[in-house]
Design an enzyme around this catalytic site. Structure first.
Site, PDB file in Angstrom:
ATOM      1  N   HIS A   1      10.432  40.000  10.559  1.00 32.38           N
ATOM      2  CA  HIS A   1      10.367  41.374  10.051  1.00 32.38           C
ATOM      3  C   HIS A   1       9.193  42.133  10.640  1.00 32.38           C
ATOM      4  CE1 HIS A   1      13.044  41.103   6.225  1.00 32.38           C
ATOM      5  NE2 HIS A   1      13.693  41.507   7.289  1.00 32.38           N
TER       6      HIS A   1
ATOM      7  N   GLU B   1      29.042  33.840  21.173  1.00 34.09           N
ATOM      8  CA  GLU B   1      27.727  33.405  20.703  1.00 34.09           C
ATOM      9  C   GLU B   1      27.582  31.896  20.768  1.00 34.09           C
ATOM     10  OE1 GLU B   1      26.808  36.101  16.969  1.00 34.09           O
ATOM     11  OE2 GLU B   1      28.920  35.539  17.018  1.00 34.09           O
TER      12      GLU B   1
ATOM     13  N   ASP C   1      22.021  34.516  19.686  1.00 32.75           N
ATOM     14  CA  ASP C   1      22.534  33.218  19.247  1.00 32.75           C
ATOM     15  C   ASP C   1      22.935  32.346  20.428  1.00 32.75           C
ATOM     16  OD1 ASP C   1      22.142  33.380  16.549  1.00 32.75           O
ATOM     17  OD2 ASP C   1      24.107  34.221  16.109  1.00 32.75           O
TER      18      ASP C   1
ATOM     19  N   CYS D   1      25.590  42.625  23.527  1.00 33.16           N
ATOM     20  CA  CYS D   1      25.019  43.379  22.405  1.00 33.16           C
ATOM     21  C   CYS D   1      23.769  42.723  21.839  1.00 33.16           C
ATOM     22  CB  CYS D   1      26.057  43.568  21.302  1.00 33.16           C
ATOM     23  SG  CYS D   1      26.651  42.029  20.566  1.00 33.16           S
TER      24      CYS D   1
END
Length: 958
Positions: free
Chosen positions: A584, A820, A844, A891
């Site tokens: 975060h 992924e 990922d 993406c």
């Protein structure tokens, strides 16, 4: 509260379909005066939102919140359908339970049903039952035995009033596994019943897992409603398990033997009087914990493994505590102990295994439980519990020398130059024991209110939606009833507010870390952040103020509140010793435009205050005390980057076309409907990734089709006819939803998530697909499914979508998958024959291909998407897609990495989807390229040996 009885059941009925069954159920509710006729529409609407099939042949149809006004009075009506009714998706219902409730009265009934379902498959028995009483017996399940033993007896506890005594009783029940969070609150809301001779009775049925009875007496005389309070029975009620004991207690009170309880000095006296089964004393052994950080996640897991090697029960408690302790085979229970270095642990085991188990456990603890340990000093071994506790210690590592160049993880782009402001952890001293529960509660409430207000100011002052969302989550953590209940229980045991808060927040954080998942570990950092803020307030310690001159903040791991409260005019950059690019704090730094590098190693914490630093957030490079030439070059690059950003913004509406005419579409990654129009304004040619998780996270239950459709329409409206690529719900053990609980997994990233989870709940997936198709309304829609690892998952999802398309026509629809998982890339030639497009999620894909957790504090720098192995997977995916005439997008974070863009273009990627703020720069980067040269460069990169070599190659040529 709803209860089941035979009079509510209609046996042996039949219905041709679900709608007919609902009509029969509604008729029964109406005829018995429970609901108005309009309630049927609510039941039908609820089924449209999602199936009410509970499992094992049972459905629980009920109305929606909007039709609660149609309920006259609470009740249930049941109908048995021996021939079965198709409830959708091949689910056969043999017993339908129609619920009419104005609020949450049905939750207790669901609790009973869930337990009954856990005792074996009921479907055949429900179908074959001939009497209503048989069905009631099946649904109520096997009778539960009342828990009553020494761990549920607390004599002479420190309590200043009735409420504190209740907290003690509730905590004993929770420790014994009888109740869940929320029980203590419900117990306090119940009406206490005087039994005479100073004894009182209190019971609740809410949040009960297993029936149990706790008995507590206060350490000093108390009163309640003008009568003496010398003992309190706290019952966790479930069914009739307590009836026999209650009758025995009444007989004792009639005989005038109440003092047996109120004046008891040992738990055995109480248990004998109540007729409880007394276990023989278990052998025990004590051992002092020497691990530096106490019994945290890693050693606790090792202890669990040792205990689980033995068949019988093994328990642990802190020496000196009363009760039986907790199971040594439960990781969460061990972490909740909060055991610290120097504390003595007492283990007990069943006599049959004690001779083998106790020595093995003692040896494991003495050897460090998998960690290196230092011998305990004499004062460690004999420290009194009243001694101050230092909750955070800091060992200074070796600082990197002047001129050193460190490679870390690029977290937020930009070049920063400035003196280092090194912040090491605060040392907070406080006593273990408090001044009484009421005093400590007031202190804690005051601190929580102040910190909540501080966070609200951060929310109000933030201009960034993702920052506000993070701090709204922090406020929710502060209000977490389970955390607060555990803290209050420690206060009831006499702990200080600081000690209770510190132990419980750290235990909760360690439980998340114990799942070995990057995202949950980051949430643990958030929990420690708010824990530290509250603790600092309780201790009266203020966070050091930042200097006036622009500086680079250096910390072990920067918490979100540290970042959001920074003055952007004075903070040149952020440097951390630990952390990953998905934390975060990194997200906030990017949103605020502060250059940041994370995971640089502990050495940076030893830098002298004021050391000049040169931080390159684009490449993750840090230079310590750079020379004049390096500084001048960095300043030139920074100025060039500023001019480049300004020019890119001015030209953001131009297409991304290479110098030799090769076009690449640049789209936006967004998470909410309001962001699509902003992305278009910033130059987006469409949305390449709509994360639909936020739609689901914003609701207390799965959003219905109407709610989802409205959100998706907002996105499409903002795009003005540009294409929308939507990722279906991507949640799982690493990103759980509160209304979709999942069992803990050893590694959630390798567990049930993405399409795997959606296929387990096809009703939720179907509702989402219906909403998407209905929202399209003639506009281009692309739907992709996450975490597809094989052809079967894709085909099931595709077939479901195409069947719905027959009901809801969409002219411009494409279906694809996220690449992924390495298996999807390796199967690309097969999948490309069936999908319309691929979208590569490089975040990922990188961690799966390299087997590196991208949030790992020491390995995250190596989780680089420019590793040749990852590039090869991207290349083979593009090659397979183009061979079948299909397009490929990227993406993940790699799409906005300026060194990666030439390689992705050279590999033939057709679309780059990035954050809205990066669109202009990515389009400008593409316009600088020559496609033919990029293709050659990409092929050279595939032949290299490492990500570092690839970055050097691109850096030399661009």
């Amino acid at each position: 509260m709803l209860e089941l009885n035979a009079a509510q059941i209609r046996m042996g009925r039949s219905a041709p379909d679900k709608q007919a069954a609902l009509a029969l159920l509604a008729e029964g509710l109406i005829d018995d005066g429970l609901v108005e006729p309009g309630y049927l529409a609510g039941m039908q609407a609820r089924e449209a939102q999602g199936s009410t099939f509970l499992g094992q042949g049972i459905a629980i149809p009920h109305g929606t919140p909007e039709t609660r006004d149609q309920v006259k009075r609470t009740g249930v009506r049941l109908i048995q359908f021996p021939e079965g009714v198709d409830w959708g998706n091949g689910q056969q219902v043999y017993l339908a339970i129609a619920i009419a409730a104005r609020s949450d009265e049905h939750l207790h009934l669901l609790q009973l049903l869930t337990r009954a379902l856990g005792e074996g498959d009921l479907s055949q028995a429900l179908r074959e039952a001939r009497e209503a009483e048989q069905l009631v017996a099946l649904l109520q399940g096997a009778p539960r035995e009342l828990a009553l033993d020494s761990q549920l007896i607390g004599l002479g506890v420190a309590a200043e009033d009735f409420d504190e005594l209740v907290w003690h009783g509730a905590r004993l029940l929770k420790r014994a596994g009888c109740v869940a969070s929320g029980f203590a609150g419900s117990l306090l809301q119940s009406q206490p019943l005087p039994l005479g001779e100073g004894l009182w009775w209190l019971n609740s049925e809410q949040a009960v897992e297993q029936p149990g009875l706790a008995f507590v007496t206060p350490g000093r005389p108390l009163s309640l409603h003008g009568q003496p309070l010398s003992g309190l029975f706290c019952l966790a009620s479930l069914g009739e398990a307590h009836r026999q004991l209650l009758e025995r207690l009444c007989d004792l009170l009639i005989e005038g033997r109440g003092t047996t309880f109120s004046q008891a000095t040992c738990s055995r006296t109480v248990l004998e009087a109540l007729g409880a089964e007394l276990l023989e004393d278990w052998p025990s052994r004590r051992v002092v914990l020497a691990n530096a950080h106490g019994l945290h996640a890693r050693p606790a897991k090792a202890l669990v493994e040792v205990a689980q090697a033995f068949e019988g029960e093994i328990r642990i408690r802190l020496a000196g505590e009363t009760g039986r302790g907790v199971s040594a085979k439960s990781l969460s229970k061990l972490l909740a102990l909060g055991a610290r270095r120097g504390q003595e642990l007492e283990f007990s085991a069943e006599p049959a295994i004690a001779a083998d188990a106790l020595p093995a456990i003692e040896a494991a603890v003495l050897s460090g439980l998998g960690e290196s340990i230092e011998p305990l000093a004499v004062q460690d071994e004999t420290a009194a519990s009243e001694a101050p506790v230092i909750v955070s210690t800091f060992v200074r590592p070796q600082a990197p020398a002047a001129g050193t160049r460190l490679q870390a993880v690029a977290a937020a782009p930009g070049i920063a130059i400035g003196p280092a402001l090194v912040r090491t952890p605060l040392e907070l001293d406080y006593p273990q024991r408090g001044q009484g529960m009421l005093v400590e509660l007031q202190r804690l409430d005051s601190a929580l209110a102040q910190v909540t207000a501080d966070i609200q100011r951060l929310i109000d002052n933030s201009q960034e939606a993702n920052i506000r969302e993070i701090f709204i989550t922090h406020q929710a953590m502060l209000r977490d009833p389970a955390l607060r209940e555990d803290v209050n229980a420690r206060l009831a045991d006499g702990f200080s507010a600081e000690a209770a808060w510190s132990v419980e927040t750290e235990a909760a954080a360690q439980q998340q870390e114990a799942l070995h998942d990057a995202l949950l570990a980051e949430r643990a950092a958030d929990l420690r952040d708010i824990g530290r803020r509250v603790l600092a307030h309780l201790c009266g310690v203020e966070t050091p103020r930042e200097p006036e001159e622009p500086y680079i903040l250096v910390m072990d791991e920067v918490a979100p509140s540290d970042v959001a409260s920074l003055n952007r005019q004075r903070v040149a950059g952020i440097l951390t010793a630990r952390g990953g690019a998905t934390a975060h704090s990194a997200i906030i730094a990017r949103a605020l435009g502060i250059p940041a590098i994370v995971g640089a190693g502990e050495g940076v914490l030893a830098l002298a205050q004021g050391t000049l630093l040169l931080l390159d957030g684009d490449h993750g490079v840090l230079r310590i005390a750079p020379d004049a030439q390096a500084l001048e070059q960095a300043r030139r690059e920074r100025e060039a980057n500023r001019l480049r950003r300004e020019r890119a913004h001015a030209e953001r509406m131009l297409p991304a076309v290479t110098r030799d005419g090769h076009a690449v579409e640049v789209a936006a990654n967004i998470g909410a409907g309001a962001e699509s129009a902003e992305a278009v304004e910033l130059g987006a040619e469409g949305v390449g990734l709509l994360r639909t998780e936020l739609v689901f996270m914003d609701h207390a239950e799965a959003p219905n089709q109407r709610v989802q459709e409205a959100e998706y329409r907002r996105v499409l409206d903002g795009l003005g006819g540009r294409p929308l690529v939507v990722r279906t719900l991507d949640v799982g053990g690493d990103k759980p939803l509160p209304y979709w609980p999942m069992p803990a997994e050893e590694n959630p990233f390798l567990g049930v998530r993405g399409i795997r989870l959606s296929l387990q709940r096809p009703d939720i997936l179907e509702t989402q697909l219906r909403a998407l198709l209905a929202a399209a309304d003639g506009r281009p829609l692309r739907i992709m499914f996450p975490m597809v690892g094989g052809i079967e998952e894709w085909r099931i999802a595709r077939d479901l979508t195409l069947s719905l398309r027959e009901e809801i026509p969409v002219a411009d629809l494409q279906l694809g998958i996220m690449v992924e998982v390495p298996s999807a890339a390796l199967l690309a030639p097969v999948l490309a024959r069936e999908v319309d497009f691929f979208s590569i999620g490089t975040n990922d894909l990188t961690q799966y291909a390299l087997a590196i957790d991208r949030g790992h504090p020491t390995l995250s720098a190596q989780a680089d998407g420019l590793h040749p192995a990852v590039l090869r997977l991207i290349g083979m995916t593009v090659e397979a897609a183009h061979a079948e005439g299909k397009w490929v997008g990227v993406c993940g974070e790699l799409a906005s990495d300026m060194l990666a863009v030439p390689l992705l273009v050279g590999l033939g990627v057709d679309e780059l989807s990035v954050s809205a703020r990066a669109i202009a720069l990515v389009k400008a980067r593409v316009r600088e390229l020559d496609f033919a040269h990029s293709r050659v460069l990409a092929q050279r990169a595939l032949a290299l040996e490492s990500a570092g070599a690839v970055r050097d190659l691109v850096g030399e040529t661009h």
